[in-house]
Each structure stands twice: as structure tokens, then as C-alpha cells.
Design an enzyme around this catalytic site. Sequence first.
Site, PDB file in Angstrom:
ATOM      1  CG  ASP A  59       0.936   6.112   7.790  1.00 39.68           C
ATOM      2  OD1 ASP A  59       1.112   7.117   7.088  1.00 39.68           O
ATOM      3  OD2 ASP A  59       0.090   6.048   8.698  1.00 39.68           O
ATOM      4  CG  ASP A  97      -2.720   4.447  10.997  1.00 41.45           C
ATOM      5  OD1 ASP A  97      -2.856   4.931   9.863  1.00 41.45           O
ATOM      6  OD2 ASP A  97      -2.317   5.108  11.976  1.00 41.45           O
ATOM      7  CG  ASP A 135      -2.591   3.651   5.203  1.00 39.17           C
ATOM      8  OD1 ASP A 135      -2.078   4.410   4.371  1.00 39.17           O
ATOM      9  OD2 ASP A 135      -2.654   3.913   6.417  1.00 39.17           O
TER      10      ASP A 135
END
Length: 911
Positions: free
Chosen positions: A339, A643, A647
Site C-alpha cells: 500500500d 492498513d 486490504d
Amino acid sequence: MTARSTAAQSPAPTEHWHTLSGEAVQRRWQTGPDGLDEAEVQRRLGQYGANRLAPPKRRGALMRLLMQFHNILLYVMMGAAVITAFLGHWIDTGVLLAAVVINAIIGFLQEGKAEAALDAIRAMLSPHATVIRDGSRREIDAAGLVPGDLVLLASGDRVPADLRLISVKELRVEEAALTGESLPSEKTDAAVAVDAPLGDRCGMAYSGTLVVHGQASGIVVATGSATELGKINRMLASIQSLTTPLLRQIDRFGRVLAMAILAMAAVTFLLGTLLRGHAAEEMFMMVVALAASAIPEGLPAIMTVTLALGVQRMARRNAIIRRLPAVETLGSVTVICSDKTGTLTRNEMTVQRVVCAGHVFDVGGIGYAPVGDFSIDGRPIDTEYYPALALAVRAGVLCNDARLRQEEGLWRIEGDPTEGALLVLGDKAGFTQTAGDAAWPRIDSIPFESEHRFMATYHRDADDEPWIFVKGAPERILDICDRQLNHDGERPLDADYWRRMATDTAAQGLRLLALACKRAAPAGGRLRFGDVEAGYTLLAFVGIVDPPREEAIRAVGECHRAGIRIKMITGDHVETARAIGAQLAIGIGKPAVTGAEVATMDDAVLRRVAMEADIFARASPEHKLRLVQALQDDGQVVAMTGDGVNDAPALKRADVGVAMGMKGTEAAKEAADMVLADDNFATIATAVREGRAVYDNLKKFILFMLPTNGGEAMVVIAAILFELTLPLTPAQVLWINMVTSSTLGLALAFERAEPNIMTRRPRPPGEPLLSGFFIWRVLMVSTLMMTGALGLFLWELQIGSSIETARTMAVNAVVVAEMFYLINSRFIFASVLNWNGLTGNRYVLLAIAACIPLQLAFTYLPAMQTVFGSAGLSALEWLKVVGAGLLVFGVAELEKWVIRRMGFEARLAHT
């Protein structure tokens, strides 16, 4: 009016609500400004169910424990235990069963806890909601919401269901957990295109997201499992966690070894009974000895200890391991999907560029710490000598509702992150918010609204002169400006210059804000929209970005050198992702792929694109999950970082899911195998290094253990084939395997990572645990150990020693050979004939020192002699035993010298 109770007119909550106007949505759900009546609420509650996420199906503790015994090596060990019990050899039975039970308990305690991720997602649902029902406002349990309910939102609320907004006032919603967008999303009541990504659906507010500013009302269009959060929950529940590469290797290794052991035992039994005429019971005991010598009883325990030591080392470096096998899996990772926001970047908006008329200023420093200088073409400058810059900085601080605070040595922003970046810019220039509030007090303001795309404030300076400052979208501010502030005073606006600079700045992935001023008082003494229509002087464009972490830049480079591909998968805009990727050396010279493009690809095309591209922007949870699966289908071992709750499915599916500990959601942490306590991508690189070291140490242990088992097996087979007295009893074999082998082999778990460990390519995912070369090494050392043990056994019998003495010599020959070979095993190819090789691992020396008294007790203690049939040895006999150990040590070092001399290390490592 209230809704009509017409079931046929209630639509299914699966339509593209973001494409419809607010009025159309109200018509579809038969609702209005008075909301639903109670009878309709009850009917819809029965039709659509409570606004809750379905609980997961759980496997009971007893079933989890029983499944730990579902292992072919354990089946062989339990079978051997049954045979020994049948024959009355209770010591052998007890040792075998103890090894089985210990292994099962360890597996039970270490089983993953991914089910908790579903609990964490359910915890994100709002417990309360404010609704209009029967024309009155009321607060209800959010579980009682139904499609068609009219919900009111205010700052600080958690959105209780998926809503189509119908009335919006300055609403901004924090959607990072769902979309990955680093800034709060500005909401309107406008409809958008059917293919708009989740982060661009400005007319929708989604369950579980947080209102950070403003107010709104909206119609519930989806509840429970039909919400976007519910879709993620269903996706997460349907994903089967993959086993790790090491466990797959161990499983294959165990199956092959078990089949080989069973085949060898069957052939030996038939040879002994049919060709040699031995009694069946006698041959049973010989076969049990053979099986016991071949089964690596210590492997499960040593593997667990080695992984546990890796967990401790990683924890000291801020990597918290939640599932034990993930330690080693990190060492085999070939692709890291990361990410962007908060992982590769700091999640702290920072002004990096200020464009004034005639000058472009670069701003140093990153994050919220007000440290950094201003420069032009790399030359530091003083802001006081640049009037347009100084006034622009002042405007950014004064036209601002955020607060910059220092708490426990850390700088934090209260309010909008973009406004916070302007406060930090002011501190860097020496114009603080405190000084600004004192010298330029605010008289009035117009708050930012997405409809008007600007904020304005009215101030008076120390001379009581009026000023109006505005900040907002560049195109909106350009519309109200007719002049610009140059270095030598005000001049007519050069609109073409500003448009060129806007394009250039945006191309660098920077978000743009424009700052302007007007030296005048509002027409009526109070600031109105009519006061922000014309006559302003443009001061500057400000370029803002969430900058990459400096340590992440270094870590990405280290991963690239280690042969690991880094792929950025983010919910942010493609231009921003591409610009950050360039700074991190990710995706340079390659096209960036959007989530919308991913959605149109079939699995075969996506598998190819997933390997070719390195940046994926505007990605939804489904896109992230598909990308991880596509990479795995290509044979990659994938680590996925994240996070947000968006996800969680990809984290669970990945070979190693890595969640952020500081800013990550509980859903992400519970779905992950590893949590980064410092939210730092660099920690992943450190963990990969530790993972590779763990795998090296496991391989060294197996290369140490198998020759021991192989040597014992060869001794037993030779005795059967040549009709010799059995040199080792089953109990003696188990003593060697469970006591000395495990004690000695454990020391290899403490080996440090070799210096070149992060310059190697990742090992191929399908690589067997033992390569062809390692099989040769095992056979060579096994033969040496067999030669020493069997040779001494036959020698002692020939010179008239008792069978107990001869067997004791054989046992000690194997153990002493293990001691010498343990030192050999510290390095697979490098020589140990140096100070570091002989003494560099103090645990090796301690293990040998601990093993010596154990063998002395085995040899001399009367109780041990009774149990194991051992006998005392003379000094001359001990010298013979040491000679057998030196034979193994010398030949093993000679073999490594030949390999190094021929330059075959790299080739033999994977062949």
C-alpha cells in the site's frame, strides 16, 4: 409523507445507486422527508434482515487439536509406537508417543487466528444512527436500520450503512480504510458515472467510514452484508489461507521420506523373514529400529524453535509475527505488494513546492516537523527577500482552521491534513500560527465548501488595514484574480503562465492549492460570497504531497538488490501514485494500471499485466485480491502490506500479510501474519533478511540431522543384510535422535545471517527442501558415520569385547561424529577451519559441552546402562570413538574445499 407498504416496489439493494439522483433514489425506496413509518420499517427489517454482518463459522478446539495429528510422519511414528507396545518395549513406545504429542500441541498452539479479522470488521459498524421516522428525529441502534431509512450525519459520526446522500453541507468523510485515499473525501449530492471507482463516488457515504467535517442526510441503500463493508466481510470469509512454502516443502519432504521409510521397512522385513530365516518378532524389532533411525523425530520441534527464535529477533526490530511459519515465508518472498499511504509514505501531507510569479521555490523537510529550508535551483534563500512568497506563506497560515501541536516530541495535526501542511510551511518560514493570530486577528470567514471550492478569511493587520485571504482550487482562484504579485510589485495576471505551472506541478504528483489576497474590507462589514467574486491578487500555487519515507526508499533498493519485485497497489490517484513511485524507484518506465482497467481484464491477461506493471492506482478490495491471486498463479510468493479494512482480504490471501500496527485497522491486523509496530516499509526488508536467515538455519539443521538418521539406518540395514547382530537397539536409536541430535542441532538455530544473504536471488518457490547436491551431502556423511560406527562395532566384537561394549562404542561413534559434523554444518560451503568457523557460534560450543555429560551418563550411569544396555569404555576405546568423528570432519571439509576450488557454490546451491 411516509413510505407506502408496497413490497413489490422495494428494490434489491444491489443497484448502482451512485448513478441516480437523490430524488430518483427516494422514489425507488418509496420514502421522503418524513422518512419511513414504523410498519414499513418492520416489514423491511423482515425482508432485508438486521444491519449486521454474519458471524463466521468456527471450528471447535477439539477438531483443531485432532487435525494436528493429520501428518504422514506422525502416522509412521504412531504406527511404530503401536508395534513396540505390542512387543512390550514400553520405553520405545513412550519416547515415540511423547514426540507425537509434543508436535501436535505445538501445532495446536500456533494455528492461525484469521477468524478474528471478521470480528474486527464487524466492530467497525456504527452502534447508533440518527434517523427521521414518522416525521420525527430519533436515535436508534444501527442494527435496526433498513433500506429506505433517512439518516442524518454530523462531524464525528461513523456512517451506519451505505447511504445515497441527498443533502450535503461541507461534508468530508475519512474513507482511507475502504479506498486507501490519503485525504478525506469531499462529498456532494451529485450522481456520477456508473464505472466511477469507489473513491470517486462523491454522492455516497459508506458503512464504517468516519465523518470528519460537515453535515449531511442520506437514504439507506444497503445494510448488513449488502454494504461495501459487508462485501469485504464475505470476501474475507471465503478466502482460504494458503500454507507457507516451507510447510509445503516439509509436507512433500515428509511424504517422500515416509514412503521411503515404509518401503525400506517392508523390504527389510521380507528379506529377514523369507531369505534369512529370522523369526517374525525379531524382524519386527529390527524394522522398528530401522524406522526409528530413519524418522527425523526432532524436526518438528527444531523447526518450531528455529522459527520462534526468528520471531524474537524480528520483534526486536518492530516486526510482530502472528503466525509462526510466516517467519520463514518472508525469506522466500519474490514479490511485495505494498500500500502507498502510511507504508511507503509518511501519511503526513507536506508542501514541497511554492510557485510564485517569476520564481519556483523548493521546500525542504518532510512530514509535520517544521524543519526545512526554502531554495531556488538548490540555493537556499531567505523568504523575507521574496515578498510574494512571504505573503503567500502568511495567507496559508491565516486562512486556516487546522492546528499544529507538539506532543511528547512528535508533531501532530488537528484538522484537515492539507491545512496542516500550510501551517508547517509557515513555521519553516518563521511565521507561526500563534504569531499570525496575534498580529493579524481574524474578523470573519467563509468555511470551505466543495460547492464553491475555496475558503476565505477577513483580517486586520497591525496597522488596522483590512485584508481578505482566500485559498482553494487553482481554477476557481484564477477566476477571481486579475493581478499577480511579482518580485517588484503587482502586475496584470498572466493566466497562461499559471496554467503551465499548474500542469507542470500536477505532473510531479503534487496536489495543488492556490493562494490569493485582496487589500479591502468586506462590503457590509461581514464576509459574504459576493466579496469573493473579483479583484484579487494571485500570490502562489502550493504543491502538496504525502512524501515517501526516506528509509522506505533505501528498503526498496535493498529489496531490488535481493531480487524482490516491489509493486505499489493504492486507492490513490494514478498521477500521485506514479510520482511517488518514481521517487521510490518503483515502476519507472512502466505504465501505471488503474483499478478500472483491472476490472476489465480476464485472469490470463491480469496474470501477465500483474507481472509487467508495478503501480496499480484507484484499486478496490476486489482488485487487490485479484492482483495477489494473479501473482500467486504465476508462481510468485507474495507479501501484501496494508492498513485498511479494504486490504484485509488481500492480506489474508497473500503468502505473508503485513499490517500496520500504528495506523492500521483491527481488521487488517487480524487478517495479517505480521504487524509492523512502526508502520515502516523498511522493517519489511529487515524481516525478509531474518526470514532468509531462518530458512538457511533450517536447511543447515536438516543437513545436519539427516546424515545422523541416515548413518543409523545404514548401520541397521547392513546388519540385516549381512546377518550381523544389531549394532543399535531401538531405544539407543531414539536416544541418539531425541536427546543428542536435537540438543546439538538446536545450536544451528542461533546462526547469524550470512553477509551475502540480501544479494542472493529469492529461492525458486518450487525448490525442493533438499537439492540434488544436498542429497549427495547426506549420503556422503551418512556413509562416513555408518563406516565409523559399524566398523568400531565389528572391531570390538572381533577382539572379544562384549556386545554391550560394542554397541556403546557404536552409539558414541555416531554421537561424536555428530559433534564434529555440527561444526562443519555452520557453513554449507565455506570452511570452518578458522577462528570464526570454530568459535563464532557460542551455542554450538555450549551444545557440544552439554552433550558430553549426557553421553558420559549414557555410558557410565548404572541406571542408564540398565535402560539402554550400555557399558563403560576405556581411554583407548574413547580414542577410537574420537577418530571416527575426525574422519567425518576431515572428509566433509575436504569436500567443501573441492567445491570452492572448482567454483561450484552458486550452481550447487539450487541443484
